[in-house]
Design a protein around this motif. Structure first.
Motif, PDB file in Angstrom:
ATOM      1  N   ASN A   1       0.805  -1.223   0.000  1.00 24.69           N
ATOM      2  CA  ASN A   1       0.000   0.000   0.000  1.00 24.69           C
ATOM      3  C   ASN A   1       0.842   1.278   0.000  1.00 24.69           C
ATOM      4  OD1 ASN A   1      -2.237  -1.635   0.000  1.00 24.69           O
ATOM      5  ND2 ASN A   1      -2.858  -1.184   2.113  1.00 24.69           N
ATOM      6  N   ILE A   2       1.727   1.371  -1.004  1.00 27.99           N
ATOM      7  CA  ILE A   2       2.589   2.558  -1.101  1.00 27.99           C
ATOM      8  C   ILE A   2       2.528   3.125  -2.520  1.00 27.99           C
ATOM      9  CG2 ILE A   2       4.206   2.115   0.779  1.00 27.99           C
ATOM     10  CD1 ILE A   2       5.976   0.671  -1.273  1.00 27.99           C
ATOM     11  N   GLU A   3       1.340   3.148  -3.101  1.00 25.67           N
ATOM     12  CA  GLU A   3       1.201   3.585  -4.496  1.00 25.67           C
ATOM     13  C   GLU A   3       1.748   4.989  -4.732  1.00 25.67           C
ATOM     14  OE1 GLU A   3      -3.429   5.194  -4.151  1.00 25.67           O
ATOM     15  OE2 GLU A   3      -3.019   3.371  -5.276  1.00 25.67           O
ATOM     16  N   LYS A   4       1.708   5.829  -3.711  1.00 21.60           N
ATOM     17  CA  LYS A   4       2.174   7.207  -3.843  1.00 21.60           C
ATOM     18  C   LYS A   4       3.661   7.287  -4.153  1.00 21.60           C
ATOM     19  CE  LYS A   4       2.637  11.447  -1.067  1.00 21.60           C
ATOM     20  NZ  LYS A   4       2.349  12.085   0.245  1.00 21.60           N
ATOM     21  N   TYR A   5       4.452   6.357  -3.608  1.00 23.48           N
ATOM     22  CA  TYR A   5       5.904   6.424  -3.714  1.00 23.48           C
ATOM     23  C   TYR A   5       6.493   5.398  -4.686  1.00 23.48           C
ATOM     24  CZ  TYR A   5       5.203   8.783   0.790  1.00 23.48           C
ATOM     25  OH  TYR A   5       4.789   9.616   1.785  1.00 23.48           O
TER      26      TYR A   5
ATOM     27  N   SER B   1      -1.190  -5.973  -1.139  1.00 25.95           N
ATOM     28  CA  SER B   1      -1.638  -4.577  -1.163  1.00 25.95           C
ATOM     29  C   SER B   1      -3.103  -4.485  -1.576  1.00 25.95           C
ATOM     30  CB  SER B   1      -0.782  -3.760  -2.143  1.00 25.95           C
ATOM     31  OG  SER B   1       0.558  -3.690  -1.718  1.00 25.95           O
TER      32      SER B   1
ATOM     33  N   ASP C   1      -4.320  -1.280  -2.374  1.00 24.32           N
ATOM     34  CA  ASP C   1      -4.409  -0.105  -3.238  1.00 24.32           C
ATOM     35  C   ASP C   1      -3.918  -0.495  -4.639  1.00 24.32           C
ATOM     36  OD1 ASP C   1      -1.677  -0.304  -2.959  1.00 24.32           O
ATOM     37  OD2 ASP C   1      -1.379   1.704  -2.130  1.00 24.32           O
ATOM     38  N   LYS C   2      -3.381   0.428  -5.401  1.00 18.02           N
ATOM     39  CA  LYS C   2      -2.960   0.146  -6.775  1.00 18.02           C
ATOM     40  C   LYS C   2      -1.506  -0.321  -6.881  1.00 18.02           C
ATOM     41  CE  LYS C   2      -6.215   3.452  -8.829  1.00 18.02           C
ATOM     42  NZ  LYS C   2      -6.355   4.695  -9.650  1.00 18.02           N
ATOM     43  N   SER C   3      -0.888  -0.613  -5.755  1.00 18.26           N
ATOM     44  CA  SER C   3       0.525  -0.994  -5.776  1.00 18.26           C
ATOM     45  C   SER C   3       0.772  -2.232  -6.629  1.00 18.26           C
ATOM     46  CB  SER C   3       1.025  -1.234  -4.353  1.00 18.26           C
ATOM     47  OG  SER C   3       1.011  -0.049  -3.589  1.00 18.26           O
TER      48      SER C   3
ATOM     49  N   ASP D   1       9.055   2.721  -0.492  1.00 27.42           N
ATOM     50  CA  ASP D   1       8.810   4.163  -0.436  1.00 27.42           C
ATOM     51  C   ASP D   1      10.117   4.962  -0.430  1.00 27.42           C
ATOM     52  OD1 ASP D   1       9.442   3.199   2.050  1.00 27.42           O
ATOM     53  OD2 ASP D   1       7.865   4.263   3.124  1.00 27.42           O
TER      54      ASP D   1
ATOM     55  N   THR E   1      12.763   7.863   2.783  1.00 26.40           N
ATOM     56  CA  THR E   1      11.635   8.780   2.923  1.00 26.40           C
ATOM     57  C   THR E   1      11.070   8.703   4.336  1.00 26.40           C
ATOM     58  OG1 THR E   1      11.081   8.477   0.590  1.00 26.40           O
ATOM     59  CG2 THR E   1       9.386   9.439   1.997  1.00 26.40           C
TER      60      THR E   1
ATOM     61  N   SER F   1       8.549  10.613   7.387  1.00 29.42           N
ATOM     62  CA  SER F   1       7.512  11.586   7.722  1.00 29.42           C
ATOM     63  C   SER F   1       7.354  11.643   9.229  1.00 29.42           C
ATOM     64  CB  SER F   1       6.174  11.195   7.087  1.00 29.42           C
ATOM     65  OG  SER F   1       5.137  12.035   7.580  1.00 29.42           O
TER      66      SER F   1
END
Length: 321
Positions: free
Chosen positions: A16-20, A45, A47-49, A95, A209, A211
């Motif tokens: 679930n890290i599609e953003k990165y 995952s 999501d779209k990973s 990520d 990365t 946060s």
């Protein structure tokens, strides 16, 4: 087509890290060292990973995708090691991303002394800017193991390290499945212990990365703490089996030194039931001999059964500091 000699397998655990993910995979594909296989291990995952992985595999024959049921980071990395074909492996979190010459730099250093392990520094990419994380690994093996077991703030990442795959296979080194925090400590310490030689490159090649929204203070639970404790106990048991009594004691002393920090956070977050449970763990008979590692004020904390009183006590310590 790659050859098996000096083939390197980049193992990327994904959940679930599609953003990165695209930036991570692009950094692997774009390496100046081309004798690669890239293993994308999709840990169930939602999501779209997984779809992103398949799209990249369709465009680059060096990429292999493994879709599996969710089992956590330790299980995912173990699967990657099992499936890898490379003489060497490299762990890249999904990520994070690499400098273009990362693998070339590490492989060049490996050839200098036929090293089993080659380390690099990391660059932490965060909300508050970039920060160099220096791994001071230029020391003899026992000194390095002593630093790792004696200070959990000392960098002990698998990420950013080139590893001879045979170390894993020959010595049956695996992260304990189900223990998904502190798994780097379990594995890295054993790799260093068994390595014939290791070296370090003189520049960071790995971008981590970070946060502040993922900080331990906000997310700490007893379940998370139990996994960290399990990892440290796994390391201590390994060292005991190898007759490394000083390193074993060092690891358990470090475990006990973490207790006041954890207890303090649980108090701050008003997790009173979890505080009491952790206190009972801190007072296990096998840990009591290591209380001398604590300063007196924090040793006293381990005698306070009430989280409300402990909270007042900690506020007093902070005011007096």
């Amino acid at each position: 087509m790659h050859t098996t000699t000096n083939l390197l397998s980049i193992i990327i655990p994904i959940y679930n890290i599609e953003k990165y993910l695209a930036a991570c995979i692009e950094s692997a594909i774009g390496q100046t060292y081309s004798n690669l296989e890239i293993l994308l291990i999709d840990d169930g995952s939602t999501d779209k990973s997984g779809l992103i992985c398949d799209e990249y595999a369709a465009k680059d024959t060096r990429i292999k995708v493994i879709h599996k049921q969710n089992g956590g980071l330790s299980d995912t990395r173990n699967v990657g090691i099992e499936k890898a074909k490379g003489e060497f492996v490299f762990h890249l979190d999904g990520d994070d991303y690499l400098d273009p010459d990362a693998i070339e730099t590490l492989m060049a250093k490996q050839k200098d002394g036929d090293h089993d392990l080659v380390f690099s520094d990391l660059t932490r990419i965060g909300d508050d800017g970039n920060l160099l994380i220096s791994r001071d690994y230029d020391c003899e093996k026992y000194t390095l193991l002593n630093r790792i077991t004696g200070d959990l703030a000392f960098p002990h990442f698998l990420a950013g390290s080139l590893i001879r795959r045979d170390l894993y296979i020959k010595h049956n080194i695996k992260a304990r499945e189900g223990v998904n925090f502190g798994e780097d400590l379990q594995v890295l310490l054993q790799l260093i212990y068994f390595a014939k030689s290791y070296a370090k490159v003189d520049k960071p090649v790995y971008n981590y990365t970070y946060s502040r929204h993922d900080s331990m203070t906000k997310e700490l639970t007893l379940g998370r703490i139990r996994q960290d404790i399990a990892s440290m106990e796994i390391v201590a048991d390994f060292l005991k089996q190898k007759g490394e009594s000083e390193l074993h004691d060092n690891m358990l002393a470090t475990l006990l030194k973490k207790m006041p920090e954890w207890l303090s956070i649980l108090c701050k977050n008003k997790k009173h039931a979890e505080y009491r449970e952790l206190l009972s763990i801190a007072n296990k008979p096998e840990l009591k001999p290591f209380r001398k590692a604590l300063s007196k004020p924090y040793e006293i904390l381990l005698w306070i059964p009430s989280p409300q009183i402990a909270s007042c006590y900690l506020k007093t310590l902070k005011a007096l500091a």
